[in-house]
Write a protein that holds these residues in place. Structure first.
Motif, PDB file in Angstrom:
ATOM      1  N   ARG A   1       0.827  -1.201   0.000  1.00  0.00           N
ATOM      2  CA  ARG A   1       0.000   0.000   0.000  1.00  0.00           C
ATOM      3  C   ARG A   1       0.866   1.258   0.000  1.00  0.00           C
ATOM      4  N   HIS A   2       1.960   1.211   0.712  1.00  0.00           N
ATOM      5  CA  HIS A   2       2.864   2.358   0.780  1.00  0.00           C
ATOM      6  C   HIS A   2       4.201   1.985   0.183  1.00  0.00           C
TER       7      HIS A   2
ATOM      8  N   ILE B   1       8.025   2.788  -0.049  1.00  0.00           N
ATOM      9  CA  ILE B   1       9.132   3.508   0.578  1.00  0.00           C
ATOM     10  C   ILE B   1      10.327   3.424  -0.358  1.00  0.00           C
TER      11      ILE B   1
ATOM     12  N   GLN C   1       1.475  -3.802   3.617  1.00  0.00           N
ATOM     13  CA  GLN C   1       1.450  -2.376   3.923  1.00  0.00           C
ATOM     14  C   GLN C   1       2.571  -1.606   3.218  1.00  0.00           C
ATOM     15  N   PHE C   2       3.794  -2.147   3.311  1.00  0.00           N
ATOM     16  CA  PHE C   2       4.938  -1.396   2.812  1.00  0.00           C
ATOM     17  C   PHE C   2       5.743  -2.188   1.793  1.00  0.00           C
TER      18      PHE C   2
ATOM     19  N   ILE D   1       8.326   8.482   0.707  1.00  0.00           N
ATOM     20  CA  ILE D   1       7.237   7.574   1.031  1.00  0.00           C
ATOM     21  C   ILE D   1       5.985   8.050   0.314  1.00  0.00           C
ATOM     22  N   ASP D   2       5.453   7.210  -0.531  1.00  0.00           N
ATOM     23  CA  ASP D   2       4.272   7.563  -1.324  1.00  0.00           C
ATOM     24  C   ASP D   2       4.427   8.935  -1.980  1.00  0.00           C
TER      25      ASP D   2
ATOM     26  N   GLU E   1       6.113  11.440  -1.045  1.00  0.00           N
ATOM     27  CA  GLU E   1       6.510  12.552  -0.186  1.00  0.00           C
ATOM     28  C   GLU E   1       7.955  12.375   0.252  1.00  0.00           C
TER      29      GLU E   1
ATOM     30  N   LEU F   1       7.650   6.200   9.744  1.00  0.00           N
ATOM     31  CA  LEU F   1       6.800   5.101   9.292  1.00  0.00           C
ATOM     32  C   LEU F   1       5.468   5.095  10.021  1.00  0.00           C
TER      33      LEU F   1
ATOM     34  N   ARG G   1       3.678   7.438  10.701  1.00  0.00           N
ATOM     35  CA  ARG G   1       2.697   8.316  10.053  1.00  0.00           C
ATOM     36  C   ARG G   1       1.849   7.572   9.024  1.00  0.00           C
ATOM     37  N   TYR G   2       2.352   6.435   8.554  1.00  0.00           N
ATOM     38  CA  TYR G   2       1.647   5.728   7.478  1.00  0.00           C
ATOM     39  C   TYR G   2       0.901   4.483   7.953  1.00  0.00           C
ATOM     40  N   ARG G   3       0.872   4.283   9.220  1.00  0.00           N
ATOM     41  CA  ARG G   3       0.167   3.083   9.699  1.00  0.00           C
ATOM     42  C   ARG G   3      -1.323   3.298   9.617  1.00  0.00           C
TER      43      ARG G   3
END
Ligand SMILES: Nc1nc2c(c(=O)[nH]1)N[C@H]1C(S)=C(S)[C@@H](COP(=O)(O)OP(=O)(O)OC[C@H]3O[C@@H](n4cnc5c(=O)[nH]c(N)nc54)[C@H](O)[C@@H]3O)O[C@H]1N2
Ligand SMILES: Nc1nc2c(c(=O)[nH]1)N[C@H]1C(S)=C(S)[C@@H](COP(=O)(O)OP(=O)(O)OC[C@H]3O[C@@H](n4cnc5c(=O)[nH]c(N)nc54)[C@H](O)[C@@H]3O)O[C@H]1N2
Ligand SMILES: Cc1cc2nc3c(=O)[nH]c(=O)nc-3n(C[C@H](O)[C@H](O)[C@H](O)COP(=O)(O)O)c2cc1C
Ligand code: SF4
Ligand code: SF4
Ligand code: SF4
Ligand code: SF4
Ligand code: SF4
Ligand code: FES
Ligand code: FES
Ligand SMILES: [Mo]
Lengths: 499, 156, 917
Positions: B76-77, B79, B115-116, B135-136, B138, B152, B154-156
């Motif tokens: 989903r994300h 990195i 997730q990552f 990350i995504d 950003e 990390l 921040r993206y959970r």
């Protein structure tokens, strides 16, 4: 309540350094009018907030959201003109950076933009080329080829269509000036393309922008839209479309090489083409094509506006105009530097870099990206100049300077650089396709403590073969950093040999 | 096989047909498919080839060439850690190690929970504010290993 | 390319061609530079870096294969530095190869030549073990590959099929067929669009791609130069022999019509000569039992039966059909036999059912009935128009050449109801309704006339009767034409403009023009367009029938026609008669003979009693088979001479085995009038005689001795009797180029371009013709139009290709039907369908294909079990009697597979159907 106008860079690196967080924090404030500018390139000071004053702009460096009251009150700002990193530079291509809003056509015009193209419109194609010849401008993408020669070939080759392509692949690690131009002064690139198109008679332009630069691509698209609305993108009623092709290289380094770039632009595998024919004779879809670096194009408008002689008056014998250097790695003051050619590498590091980051000692400097040779402290008195670098078996490349400190493992760095080449090799020619892997394998053998002297001399011989026999610069340059590491830091290799 | 194509992809491929006489641009279509699906399922190669009037070999050759065209769905994300020389000089390897130990995956892998995905990139043009971690989309500069956990989260 | 450039290579003065690479210039001068990745057939590439050189005054060591020659250039190719570089590059190449002693021979030789004795890299990563043996004719083994991409480039640049790609990058990059890297790597070729032309195999420098036959039997030890015996392109081949058997057929680089290229059939489809069921002995049929008999008995029997019929019923009760597959010499001799011994002109050949309409159409307009230009003109044309031909399947080497021109940007107009491969690529595709050529071509003419696009100067000086044509095209407005043909008026206008104004428009045409009810008219209207626009008599122009069989041109040229003697000389020419008498000792019969379809009528009427057919499977390939079979059954004595027990042979009273092209000497004449040698490479099966010797034996037994020691003597006789062959002789055919007729004198170098200054009759003749409807039109009962024609893989009656591994590629005739029609009929891919026409029915597996339009279906006729020709009518072109193969009406019905009787021997394995579309 009157609003205070604050200037904050919108450049990717500024944002990564925290500018975006400031903007988010202040966006809702009714007492702040936030102007997002390009970046001055003094990244070690970012995030940096500026406001107007009678002394010109004042700057608050390393600003945090909490600094706002101070800034609004006008406390503690320093005049931008007093920042030595900036004041010691000779800014031409980057003159308006940090001052203007990137997508404001009025600002671009107000600071002298468009003058070059206006002039060019009144000149014949051959007169434009003559002006470029007078300027003695050499390409900034790495090969340093005289720009006028390419233009002349493209102009005089008969064809039903011709193209100009801006090479915005900026693949060299440690370089970012093209990104800054695209994000911070996109009209300058467009103007350069238009002048070139007029000189060679091109009917369309492409900007080949690397995938890692999404913001740059978006800025360019917006700028092209604005330019088109302003009626720029046509001359004598003929439209001149410019397309931003973003991410075409899809992560491939060699797609920065001009022929691989053209293959990729045509949607094929980014494999290097043999030359001749050169792109200026037969490039995109087999038509005469000028492929030049973004910075090269961005240098053109000033040359037209101020004359080729003006440009030729700066720099060294073989390298005229200004060098745009990008300082990175373990220096105290990383950032963008524009100075006339001729300063020594040491002067650049001292005067602008201000030495090493805290607690670090200099071990090696790599100039010109991952294929650039390594310099030790003892070699830093080399002038920044294409020819001096060539003579030293080095390259200036795209002006990236990365400083490594004493903790750097030179064997591992060598392996890393060779692994990079092995990964990025397009796979067309034997010396690079197989050689880069063999070189990596030898370095790994050394790392495992299993190598002998014979392996090192094989590595050297392999390096010579790659240099002499590779088809393009990737394979041909790949051995330089490794062999220069071996030459300057032999102990780090020999300590790891099989006893 | 035939039932594999999602409708949106079908539509995209119809729109992507080159005009009469115009050369196809395989890479461009692959990018469009990648943008749409997040990756390119090799089972779509025949349909992509057909839409471009190209052969399957042509498409496969292009697809296999470009490192950032994924043939498998990513997490989903995304990195992306820069491994360029400026970031290397500024110890990006330690940042990578921190991320690896936090997520329990190697470079190029996706966490089991999807997730990552952790990918290396070579230089994002942020060398003066290095090391950089994107990350995504950003970008974060001057990342230290100690920043990783907070980043990390921040993206959970 | 007459520009010469003086330069020095390794101290030797060399005269290079301008535009050459240093590599090529050196090679031409006899100085070979090592190099694996360059090829004279491919654009410069520069990947192996073995060919590095030093150029005086230049830095570095560029690849000589990508460096262009320049006047005054001084190049060194063998300095110490270069030797070291080559050795090191070779070492790299070897370092990725397996160390188990299976190093490819080419690499082994290279290592030796550069003085490399061992590889210094320790435990290097080697190439991935990938093997693709899915192609029936060759394998790919990645371990022997050097990733030079010659195979990929061959597929792109020579064949234009793009079935291969390099995959991956860096060290791992390697060639791959199709998209197999993402699936089953072992099935790449089989699941790709590869057409097995073999170009990649030929280009491969290491044997990573290699013929199965070489894998099995080893490399050939000697070669024999010969000519392909399938289609009219006439590709030159080197037959590779080992231990007295053929192991390879490799297209020759100096082949004038193929320049080193070939197609699946010629390259790999020759193994039928070793088929188990080759006829090896004469066979006599009594009732339904066959009995092998001795040659003596067979020849005696034949002579005896024919003598009997002749005495009993007169010469007109006997006829012969000669083989367009045989040599010129065989055909001439058979004609001589029928004229001198039988005393009739009842002789025909396969041209009747093929391009006879071209012969009548071009004779009437131009006065000569063969391609006006040469294959090489495809390189000079500025526009190519393909009318009713499907060269990428029927004449693949020409098809590839047209694709090359198209990639160079030459516009392509295709007139064909089907969306053939070329139609898909074409700048303009005009998908007309079958049978409406005359309307469409007149419509094009109308636009040209109306818009003032005619070449008035040409018309005035070189032609007559233009008004006749102008009158005919006058009413054919684009709108009217659209109504008749279904082609949008806009396309008609654009095509007309482009053809008329390109400067050099070259037209090729095929059976889509000739095999129609009004085939001759179609050809005439086509010629009219060329005349009207001056596209004749110049390089890069012309009217060029793509003649079908290897020697269908020659069979007609040497007189196997009921209406002409050799060289299309009229039978009633008294001077010719005198010469004939003098040379052969017998009079030349002057009465026109029967055309093949007339023979069937005559047999059915009881007038024709004896028939001798050489190499022509009329019982499968002629139209309206019920009728043909009936006619054959009525004959008193039918002799068939063939390589195999063909459908026709099965009906014969006497069957004689024949020798195949690799087993005999002679000449074929290709579709550009080029007379080329075939040479005996291997012995025929024990006791089997070439066709010409059989004719000699029978003739001798019938009281007219024929004794030629070698086919060359027969050719000398042809030359003596035929002005257009007067300068032809075997010694002049020795150079690879052969000779293109007319060759009016022994010093004449042949004719690449006809009608340069004048036409045979002086001026060319416009013939205006009006559109007339085809023989039949769809009805409620028979709503579909059936088009029949060819597929790439099989050849005509299939007797030969069905006896090779090509059968693994395609094993049935399939019915191509538009997906919407199929859906309406509830037919799915692979289902069996029954085709019903007013004449008969056939059962075929279905392939959904957008190559055909709605309401049309297409199939081939290569498998006897399909019985396709039972559907067709006896309708034919008025003037030439060319059958209307290209149009019949049918009904399509779904068929329940289980409804097939158990005794049904059809092998309709729909699963095998894989059409390359
Ligand atoms: N692979 C292979 N090659 C062969 C042969 C073979 O059997 N197999 N046979 C050889 C022989 S004997 C011959 S004669 C040649 C024949 O070679 P071609 O002339 O190419 O023969 P076909 O495929 O029968 O028909 C050509 C085209 O005519 C089109 N057509 C049908 N009706 C019409 C019409 O009304 N107008 C127009 N304009 N087009 C129409 C068909 O759609 C088809 O694409 O090939 C030779 N080469
Ligand atoms: N439905 C349909 N039918 C068609 C056509 C079509 O388009 N549609 N096309 C027609 C056309 S154009 C043609 S040319 C015909 C071709 O039809 P055919 O001439 O019947 O077919 P081929 O396969 O060319 O060859 C016939 C025989 O010659 C034999 N043969 C080959 N070489 C030699 C030799 O050296 N000596 C001897 N003795 N025998 C040899 C072969 O074994 C084979 O049995 O088919 C026609 N039939
Ligand atoms: C491996 C390789 C990578 C390259 N990458 C770039 C690049 O990212 N950007 C660039 O402008 N030029 C790059 N070049 C140089 C280009 O091939 C070409 O010389 C340049 O775009 C020409 O522009 P200029 O004349 O303005 O320098 C690269 C060359 C090589 C061999
Ligand atoms: S090489 Fe030295 S002398 Fe020559 S231009 Fe460069 S700095 Fe000047
Ligand atoms: S040197 Fe490397 S990148 Fe350049 S052409 Fe050769 S294999 Fe490709
Ligand atoms: S055999 Fe011919 S079509 Fe098949 S891959 Fe090789 S070159 Fe391409
Ligand atoms: S298969 Fe042969 S031709 Fe193809 S890349 Fe490998 S070595 Fe070269
Ligand atoms: S194109 Fe014709 S002559 Fe050439 S190989 Fe194929 S079948 Fe034989
Ligand atoms: S090296 Fe990492 S951003 Fe440039
Ligand atoms: S033959 Fe010139 S590089 Fe291979
Ligand atoms: Mo034919």
């Amino acid at each position: 309540m009157s609003r205070v106008r604050l200037y904050l860079s919108n450049d990717t690196s500024s944002c990564a350094a925290g500018a975006e967080r400031l903007a988010e924090a202040w966006r809702q404030r009714s007492d702040v009018e936030l102007v997002r500018t390009s970046s001055r390139g003094a990244f070690f000071l970012e995030p940096m907030v500026e406001r107007d004053s009678s002394d010109g702009r004042l700057a608050w460096c390393h600003a945090t959201a909490d600094d706002l009251p101070k800034i609004l009150a006008g406390d503690g700002g320093i005049p931008v003109s007093s920042i030595p990193f900036l004041s010691k530079q000779t800014r031409h291509a980057f003159a308006t950076f940090g001052v203007t809003e990137p997508l404001s056509l009025e600002a671009y015009r107000a600071y002298g933009g468009c003058a070059g193209f206006r002039k060019a419109r009144q000149m014949s194609p051959s007169a434009i080329i003559e002006e470029i010849k007078t300027s003695r401008l050499r390409g900034r993408g790495g090969a340093a080829f005289p720009v006028w020669k390419k233009w002349e070939v493209a102009a005089t080759t008969a064809a039903d269509r011709k193209y100009v392509v801006a090479n915005a692949d900026e693949g060299d690690a440690g370089t970012y000036c093209d990104r800054m131009v695209m994000e911070g002064d996109p009209f300058r690139l467009i103007e350069g393309l238009l002048i070139c198109a007029r000189a060679i008679g091109a009917e369309a332009g492409y900007i080949y922008c690397r995938q890692e630069y999404p913001v740059a691509a978006a800025c360019l698209r917006a700028a092209i839209r604005a330019a088109s609305e302003a009626g720029w993108l046509e001359s004598d009623g003929q439209p001149f479309p410019i397309e931003v092709v973003s991410g075409a290289g899809a992560g491939s380094y060699v797609c920065g090489e001009e022929t691989a770039l053209l293959e990729s632009l045509e949607g094929r595998r980014g494999v290097v083409r043999a030359r001749p024919p050169h792109p200026a004779q037969s490039g995109l879809y087999g038509r005469p094509t000028i492929v030049s670096n973004v910075l090269t194009f961005a240098t053109i408008p000033n040359i037209l506006a101020r004359g080729g002689a003006w440009h030729a008056s700066m720099g060294t014998e073989g390298s005229r105009g200004t060098a745009v250097l990008q300082l990175g790695g373990r220096v105290k003051q990383p950032g963008l530097i524009e100075v006339p050619f001729g300063l020594t590498l040491r002067q650049v590091l001292d005067q602008f870099g201000q030495g090493m980051a805290d607690g670090a000692r200099l071990k090696a400097v790599q100039v010109g990206g991952p294929l650039g040779s390594l310099f030790t402290d003892a070699q830093l008195d080399i002038p920044i100049c294409f020819d001096a670098f060539a003579k030293a078996d080095a390259i200036l490349g795209h002006g990236g300077i990365v400083v490594f400190d004493n903790e750097t493992d030179m064997l591992e760095l060598s392996r890393h650089l060779m692994a990079f080449v092995a990964d990025e090799s397009c796979g067309k020619c034997v010396p690079c396709r197989i050689g880069s892997l063999r070189a990596r394998e030898i370095l790994e053998t050394v790392q495992r403590g299993q190598a002998t002297e014979a392996d090192l001399s094989l590595l050297t011989e392999l390096g010579d073969t790659m240099k002499a026999a590779s088809l393009c610069g990737l394979g041909a340059r790949a051995p330089y950093p490794v062999l220069s590491a071996l030459e300057h830091f032999p102990v780090e290799f020999r300590n790891r040999m099989r006893s | 096989m035939e039932t594999f194509l999602p409708n949106a992809l079908d539509d995209l491929l119809i729109r992507a047909r080159p005009a009469q006489g115009a050369p196809p641009n395989i890479l461009r279509v692959l990018h469009a498919v990648h943008d749409l699906c997040g990756y390119i399922d090799p089972r779509a190669i025949p349909a992509i080839a057909h839409s471009q009037g190209a052969t399957e070999a042509n498409v496969a050759g292009v697809l296999s060439y470009y490192p950032s065209l994924n043939t498998q769905p990513a997490g989903r994300h995304r990195i992306q850690v820069c491994l360029g020389e400026s970031c290397l000089a500024n110890r990006c390897v330690r940042v990578v190690e921190a991320i690896q130990s936090k997520l329990g995956i190697e470079l190029g892998q996706t966490t089991p929970d999807g997730q990552f995905t952790l990918e290396p990139v070579s230089c994002v043009g942020n060398c003066a504010v290095s090391p950089g971690v994107r990350i995504d989309g950003e970008l974060n500069g001057r990342v230290r290993p100690s920043d990783v956990a907070g980043l990390l989260d921040r993206y959970r | 390319m007459s520009d010469h450039v003086a330069m020095t290579i390794d101290g030797r003065p060399v005269s290079a061609h301008a535009g050459d690479t240093v590599f090529a210039a050196a090679k031409r001068a006899g100085l070979t530079i090592p190099g694996f990745c360059s090829s004279e057939h491919l654009a410069p590439f520069g990947s192996c870096r073995l060919c590095v050189c030093e150029v005086e005054g230049q830095k570095g060591t560029p690849a000589s294969c990508t460096t262009l020659v320049q006047a005054g250039m001084t190049v060194r190719t063998r300095t110490e530095q270069l030797a070291r570089l080559r050795r090191n590059v070779t070492e790299l190449l070897l370092s990725e190869q397996p160390t188990d002693g299976t190093l490819p021979a080419a690499l082994q030789e290279l290592a030796q030549s550069v003085g490399l004795d061992h590889v210094r890299y320790r435990q290097p990563e080697v190439r991935a073990h990938i093997r693709d043996s899915s192609n029936p004719f060759f394998i790919f083994d990645n371990t022997s590959c050097i990733s030079c991409a010659r195979c990929v480039r061959a597929c792109d640049e020579i064949q234009g099929t793009f079935a291969l790609t390099m995959v991956g990058r860096g060290f791992g990059s390697r060639p791959m067929a199709g998209a197999s890297g993402y699936g089953e790597t072992a099935t790449g070729f089989a699941t790709s669009n590869c057409v097995s032309c073999g170009a990649c195999v030929k280009e491969c420098p290491t044997g990573a791609l290699i013929e199965n036959t070489v894998q099995e039997h080893g490399h050939p030890t000697e070669t024999v130069r010969t000519t392909c015996a399938y289609c009219g392109v006439g590709c030159t081949f080197d037959a590779g022999l080992r231990d007295g058997t053929v192991v390879t057929m490799v297209p020759a680089d100096d082949g004038p019509s193929n320049h080193g290229h070939a197609c699946m059939k010629g390259r790999f489809g020759w193994t039928y000569i070793y088929a188990e069921d080759r006829l090896k002995q004469p066979m006599l049929r009594t009732g339904s039992t066959w009995q092998a008999i001795s040659w003596d008995a067979a020849l005696d029997r034949l002579a005896c039966e024919f003598t009997r019929i002749k005495t009993e019923f007169g010469p007109d009760a006997l006829a012969a059909i000669s083989s367009s597959r045989g040599t010129n010499e065989e055909n001439y001799l058979f004609g001589k036999f029928i004229r001198c011994v039988m005393g009739t002109n009842h002789i025909d050949n396969c041209a009747r059912v093929c391009h006879s309409a071209t012969v009548t159409g071009m004779m009437e307009t131009l006065g000569a009935s063969a391609a006006t230009n040469s294959i090489q003109d495809l390189d000079h044309a500025t526009l190519i128009m393909v009318v009713g031909a499907n060269p990428t399947e029927s004449h693949p080497v020409i098809g590839a050449r047209i694709k090359q021109a198209h990639r160079r940007g030459v516009p392509l107009i295709v007139i064909d109801p089907r969306k053939t491969e070329l139609a898909r690529l074409a700048t303009l595709h005009l998908p007309l309704k079958p049978g409406t050529n005359v309307a469409l071509l007149n419509g094009l003419g109308h636009v040209m006339a109306k818009e003032g696009l005619l070449d008035r100067a040409f018309i005035d000086t070189r032609t007559e009767a233009v008004d006749d044509w102008l009158k005919a095209v006058e009413p054919c407005t684009p709108e009217w034409t659209e109504q008749i043909t279904g082609v949008p008026a806009g396309l008609i206008r654009e095509a007309a403009r482009r053809y008329a104004t390109s400067g050099a428009s070259l037209c090729v045409h095929g059976l889509g023009v000739t095999e129609h009810r009004w085939g001759s008219h179609g050809v005439m209207t086509l010629v009219d367009l060329a005349l009207a626009t001056g596209n004749l008599g110049k390089p890069g122009t012309g009217i060029n029938p793509l003649r079908g069989q290897n020697n269908v041109q020659g069979a007609s040229d040497v007189g196997c026609l009921p209406t002409f003697f050799t060289g299309y000389q009229p039978l009633n020419d008294p001077a010719l008669g005198g010469l004939h008498q003098a040379v052969t000792g017998r009079p030349l019969p002057t009465k026109r003979g029967m055309k093949t379809p007339d023979m069937w009528d005559a047999a059915l009427a009881g007038q024709l009693k004896g028939l001798w057919i050489i190499g022509y499977d009329v019982a499968q390939t002629d139209p309206n088979l019920t009728k043909v079979h009936e006619a054959l059954r009525r004959l008193d004595f039918l002799v068939v001479q063939d390589l195999f027990m063909s459908e026709t042979a099965k009906m014969a009273h006497l069957v004689l085995p024949g020798a195949a092209f690799l087993e005999k000497d002679g000449t074929f004449t290709n579709l550009e009038r080029r007379i080329q040698r075939i040479r005996k490479a291997v012995d025929p099966p024990q006791g089997v005689l070439p066709d010409w010797q059989v004719v000699c034996e029978v003739s001798t037994r019938m009281g007219y001795p024929m004794s030629y020691r070698h086919p060359s003597e027969i050719m000398d006789e042809i030359a003596q009797l035929t002005p257009m062959f007067a300068g032809v002789s075997y010694d002049r055919l020795e150079p690879p180029n052969g000779l293109q007729w007319p060759v009016p004198a022994s010093g004449h170098e042949g004719t690449t371009l006809m009608h340069r200054d004048r036409f045979p009759k002086g001026k060319a003749h416009f013939v205006g013709v009006d559109y007339l409807p085809p023989g039949e039109s769809p009805t409620d009962e028979y709503p579909f139009t059936l088009i029949t024609g060819r597929i790439l893989q099989h050849y005509n009656c299939g007797a030969q290709t069905r006896r090779t591994d090509i059968l693994d590629v395609v094993g049935v005739d399939a019915l191509e039907i538009h997906p919407e029609d199929a859906a309406r009929l509830r037919l799915a891919e692979g289902d069996l369908a029954r085709l019903v026409s007013p004449r008969g029915h056939a059962i075929l597996p279905v392939v959904l294909s957008e190559r055909v339009q709605l309401g049309q279906v297409f199939t081939s006729f290569h498998f006897p079990a399909s019985d396709v020709n039972a559907l067709l009518s006896s309708s034919s072109d008025d003037q030439s009697r060319c059958p209307e193969y290209k149009l019949s009406v049918v009904r399509v019905e779904p068929l329940d597979g289980t409804a097939l009787g158990a005794g049904d021997e059809r092998e309709l394995e729909a699963g095998q159907v894989r059409l390359i579309t």
